[in-house]
Design an enzyme around this catalytic site. Structure first.
Site, short mmCIF file in Angstrom:
data_model
loop_
_atom_site.label_atom_id
_atom_site.label_comp_id
_atom_site.label_asym_id
_atom_site.label_seq_id
_atom_site.Cartn_x
_atom_site.Cartn_y
_atom_site.Cartn_z
N GLU A 225 8.55 0.19 11.93
CA GLU A 225 9.68 1.16 11.54
C GLU A 225 8.88 2.61 11.87
O GLU A 225 8.18 2.99 10.72
CB GLU A 225 10.20 1.06 10.35
CG GLU A 225 10.95 -0.32 10.24
CD GLU A 225 12.31 -0.22 11.05
OE1 GLU A 225 12.59 0.84 11.23
OE2 GLU A 225 12.89 -1.24 11.03
N LYS B 278 0.59 -1.13 0.05
CA LYS B 278 -0.06 0.10 0.07
C LYS B 278 0.81 1.33 0.05
O LYS B 278 1.75 1.44 0.91
CB LYS B 278 -0.91 -0.07 1.45
CG LYS B 278 -2.08 1.11 1.03
CD LYS B 278 -2.57 1.38 2.40
CE LYS B 278 -2.27 2.82 3.02
NZ LYS B 278 -2.00 3.89 2.34
N CYS C 200 13.46 9.62 9.00
CA CYS C 200 12.86 9.23 10.37
C CYS C 200 14.12 9.18 11.27
O CYS C 200 13.99 9.52 12.45
CB CYS C 200 12.49 7.75 10.15
SG CYS C 200 13.52 6.88 9.12
N GLU D 15 8.53 14.85 17.11
CA GLU D 15 9.08 14.67 15.72
C GLU D 15 8.69 15.69 14.82
O GLU D 15 7.45 15.95 14.71
CB GLU D 15 8.86 13.28 15.21
CG GLU D 15 9.38 12.75 13.79
CD GLU D 15 9.10 11.70 13.17
OE1 GLU D 15 7.82 11.21 13.26
OE2 GLU D 15 10.01 11.19 12.61
N GLY E 201 5.96 3.96 9.22
CA GLY E 201 5.15 5.35 9.60
C GLY E 201 5.23 5.92 10.78
O GLY E 201 6.21 5.55 11.41
N GLY E 202 4.33 6.77 11.23
CA GLY E 202 4.20 7.50 12.37
C GLY E 202 3.71 6.43 13.70
O GLY E 202 2.98 5.62 13.50
P1 NAD Z 1 1.61 7.94 8.39
O1 NAD Z 1 1.91 7.08 9.81
O2 NAD Z 1 0.73 8.83 8.52
O3 NAD Z 1 1.31 6.92 7.06
C1 NAD Z 1 1.92 5.74 6.98
C2 NAD Z 1 1.10 4.93 6.05
O4 NAD Z 1 0.22 4.24 6.84
C3 NAD Z 1 0.54 5.38 4.95
O5 NAD Z 1 0.53 4.51 3.73
C4 NAD Z 1 -0.77 5.66 5.50
O6 NAD Z 1 -1.99 5.46 4.64
C5 NAD Z 1 -1.00 4.34 6.17
N1 NAD Z 1 -2.16 4.29 7.37
C6 NAD Z 1 -2.60 5.51 8.13
N2 NAD Z 1 -3.69 5.14 8.67
C7 NAD Z 1 -3.80 3.63 8.69
C8 NAD Z 1 -4.42 2.81 9.39
N3 NAD Z 1 -5.33 2.99 10.37
N4 NAD Z 1 -4.21 1.36 9.24
C9 NAD Z 1 -3.17 0.95 8.23
N5 NAD Z 1 -2.43 2.00 7.54
C10 NAD Z 1 -2.50 3.25 7.80
O7 NAD Z 1 3.24 8.37 8.18
P2 NAD Z 1 3.54 9.44 7.17
O8 NAD Z 1 3.27 10.61 7.61
O9 NAD Z 1 3.34 9.25 5.76
O10 NAD Z 1 5.24 9.23 7.42
C11 NAD Z 1 5.93 9.87 8.15
C12 NAD Z 1 6.24 9.09 9.33
O11 NAD Z 1 6.93 7.83 8.94
C13 NAD Z 1 7.23 9.60 10.59
O12 NAD Z 1 6.88 9.54 11.63
C14 NAD Z 1 8.64 9.20 10.02
O13 NAD Z 1 9.66 9.27 10.99
C15 NAD Z 1 8.04 7.54 9.76
N6 NAD Z 1 9.10 6.88 9.01
C16 NAD Z 1 9.96 5.93 9.66
C17 NAD Z 1 10.96 5.23 9.05
C18 NAD Z 1 11.81 4.07 9.75
O14 NAD Z 1 12.53 3.48 9.07
N7 NAD Z 1 11.74 3.86 10.95
C19 NAD Z 1 11.33 5.65 7.64
C20 NAD Z 1 10.52 6.70 7.10
C21 NAD Z 1 9.47 7.12 7.78
#
Ligand code: NAD
Length: 491
Positions: free
Chosen positions: A250, A175, A284, A383, A228-229
């Site tokens: 992650e 996704k 991240c 963050e 993601g977050g």
């Molecule tokens: P986000 O958490 O808003 O979204 C990430 C993904 O999750 C998107 O594809 C989104 O559509 C999906 N999502 C949202 N709600 C969901 C749900 N209820 N169920 C399933 N999927 C859902 O994150 P973002 O704003 O796109 O990205 C930034 C975040 O990602 C930051 O916190 C960053 O630090 C983190 N990040 C972490 C790493 C790592 O390797 N640790 C790497 C890159 C980014």
């Protein structure tokens, strides 16, 4: 406008209800592409196709060496198309083309790394404590993998999931983030060209609700690989209560960089700039809490401000741009509010803190340096995911370590010192998954990546990750010439 379709079961398709989303070019603030949005029907079709490909057809019978060859081909094609893939990622996410092209080229190495591991996944013969029994274990694919990625570094974050998942024989529904899905559909074309059988890799996009929820809670999904977050991650964990999928997370960070009095100042300043303004701070592992020992505090601060003032802000497609736009308007607003709040809470603005002059459209924000008297300030706690660095100072090594560990996150960290013993002491004491000493933001397919605390669980990259995409199956074979004994007669 570009129009992207989903890639399900080897076919390009739209949503049954025709739903689409618009993707905005962050450099202009204007829509440049649209993508089909997966609803319940498409999520189910994708997972069903992945389940079928897992159990029937060419993928199910392919041996590990053949899977490795396919992954190698995928890596080759990604390398060949790196410039084009990078450019699409730049237009869609605002990340610098210099970075997206180079990162995509390097992503090929992740597929090569896991291609090489595909036929090295082994079981064991057990020295069992029973007579006439031959017992062995096999590592079998875990099942359908739901890979959910954010918009930053998505080619890379996809490789760290698909590489081991496919090497181990699983099938995947990927996704893409709704904020910048285009590169993932370009990636799907490459998957198709590489010759993966239909259903092995499916690429969809949609919003977290309902698409992400339906995918990660689907009864036929056995493994969720999420980046993601932390707030989204909490939903993911709850979703997995529906299917008991194995979940890896992650998540975000608030990584500390500690600069000791004995550090090489030029190297430290480069590390801090890379950690905060590289990828426009949308990383991240952004080293956004900078702790400088009091003896060199002013020298480092002066150089940081001087370097920030020299940064070339501009069109992310231009080769000489060093800081581009943020990915979304929401992100721009979030950062603006947080910086204003920090100033209200006592932080001193040393540089930036506003939209750069001459950038009236697009989601641009100046590289920003805040001198923060304590860690309760909003930009220190939260963050930022943008070019905002919070600087603090410390006196003793123990104080520096304690301040660095005073965070809910634990992803990356940086230590700048010329003292090897101190480097070892501090890297042991910092509670984070990665410690960089006299360097920052370096990654490799060979080196595990992941966090402590609210930065997540599980690791991506490295050898062990391959096992996270397998389950152990134990086989007991009775080797006796006698039939199995009557269970009601004790011997
Ligand atoms: P986000 O958490 O808003 O979204 C990430 C993904 O999750 C998107 O594809 C989104 O559509 C999906 N999502 C949202 N709600 C969901 C749900 N209820 N169920 C399933 N999927 C859902 O994150 P973002 O704003 O796109 O990205 C930034 C975040 O990602 C930051 O916190 C960053 O630090 C983190 N990040 C972490 C790493 C790592 O390797 N640790 C790497 C890159 C980014």
């Amino acid at each position: 406008m570009k129009h992207y379709q989903m890639y399900i079961d080897g076919e390009w398709c739209d949503a049954a209800d025709g739903a689409r989303l618009e993707s905005i070019n962050p450099a202009s603030g204007e829509p440049w592409a649209s993508a089909a949005v997966a609803g319940a029907a498409e999520v189910d079709r994708a997972v069903t196709a992945a389940g079928r490909a897992l159990r029937e057809g060419p993928w199910a019978t392919m041996n590990a060496t053949q899977r490795g060859k396919l992954l190698r081909r995928l890596g080759d094609l990604i390398g060949e198309h790196a410039d084009r893939l990078g450019e699409v990622e730049t237009i869609d996410s605002g990340k610098l083309a210099k970075e997206t092209r180079a990162q995509t080229g390097y992503v090929a190495d992740y597929y090569y790394y896991y291609a090489g591991l595909a036929d090295k996944i082994q079981g064991a013969t057990l020295p069992i404590d029973k007579p006439d029994m031959h017992v062995f274990t096999k590592r079998v694919p875990i099942g359908v993998v739901a890979a959910v990625v954010p918009w930053n570094a998505q080619m890379f974050l996809t490789a760290t999931k698909l590489g081991p998942a496919l090497a181990a024989g699983n099938t995947v529904v990927l996704k893409a983030s709704e904020a910048a899905p285009a590169p993932m559909f370009e990636f799907a074309r490459i998957v198709e060209e590489a010759g993966f059988p239909p259903g092995v890799v499916n690429v969809i996009t949609g919003f977290g609700e309902p698409c992400g929820r339906l995918l990660t809670s689907h009864p036929d999904v056995a493994r969720v690989a999420f980046t993601g977050g932390p707030e989204t991650a909490r939903h993911i964990v709850r979703n997995s209560a529906e299917n008991f999928a194995v979940v890896s997370l992650e998540l975000g960070g608030k990584s500390p960089i500690l600069v000791f009095d004995d550090a090489d100042v030029e190297g430290a300043v480069n590390g801090i700039i890379a950690g905060n303004f590289g990828a426009t701070g949308q990383s991240c592992v952004a080293g956004s809490r900078v702790f400088i020992q009091s003896g060199i505090r002013q020298r480092v601060l002066d150089q940081l401000v001087e370097r920030a003032a020299q940064i070339r802000i501009g069109d992310p497609l231009a080769e000489d741009t060093q800081v581009g736009p943020l990915c979304t308007r929401a992100q721009l607003e979030h950062i603006g509010e947080a910086v204003d709040a920090a100033v209200g809470e006592g932080a001193q603005l040393l540089y930036g803190g506003k939209r750069p002059a001459g950038f009236d459209s697009g989601w641009y924000y100046s590289p920003t340096i805040l001198d923060c008297p304590h860690q309760d300030i909003r930009t220190v706690r939260e963050e930022m995911f943008g070019p905002v660095m919070s600087v603090l100072s410390f006196d003793s090594e123990a104080e520096g370590i304690a301040m660095a560990n005073q965070s809910d996150f634990g992803l990356g960290s940086g230590v700048f010192t010329r003292d090897v013993a101190r480097a070892l002491r501090v890297s042991d004491a910092i509670r984070s998954g990665i410690v960089w000493v006299n360097t920052y933001r370096v990654i490799s397919p060979i080196a595990p990546f992941g966090g402590f605390k609210n930065s997540g669980s599980g690791r991506e990259a490295g050898i062990d990750t391959i096992y996270d995409y397998t389950r152990t199956k134990t086989v007991w074979i009775n080797t006796s010439t006698e039939p199995m004994a009557n269970p009601f007669v004790m011997r």
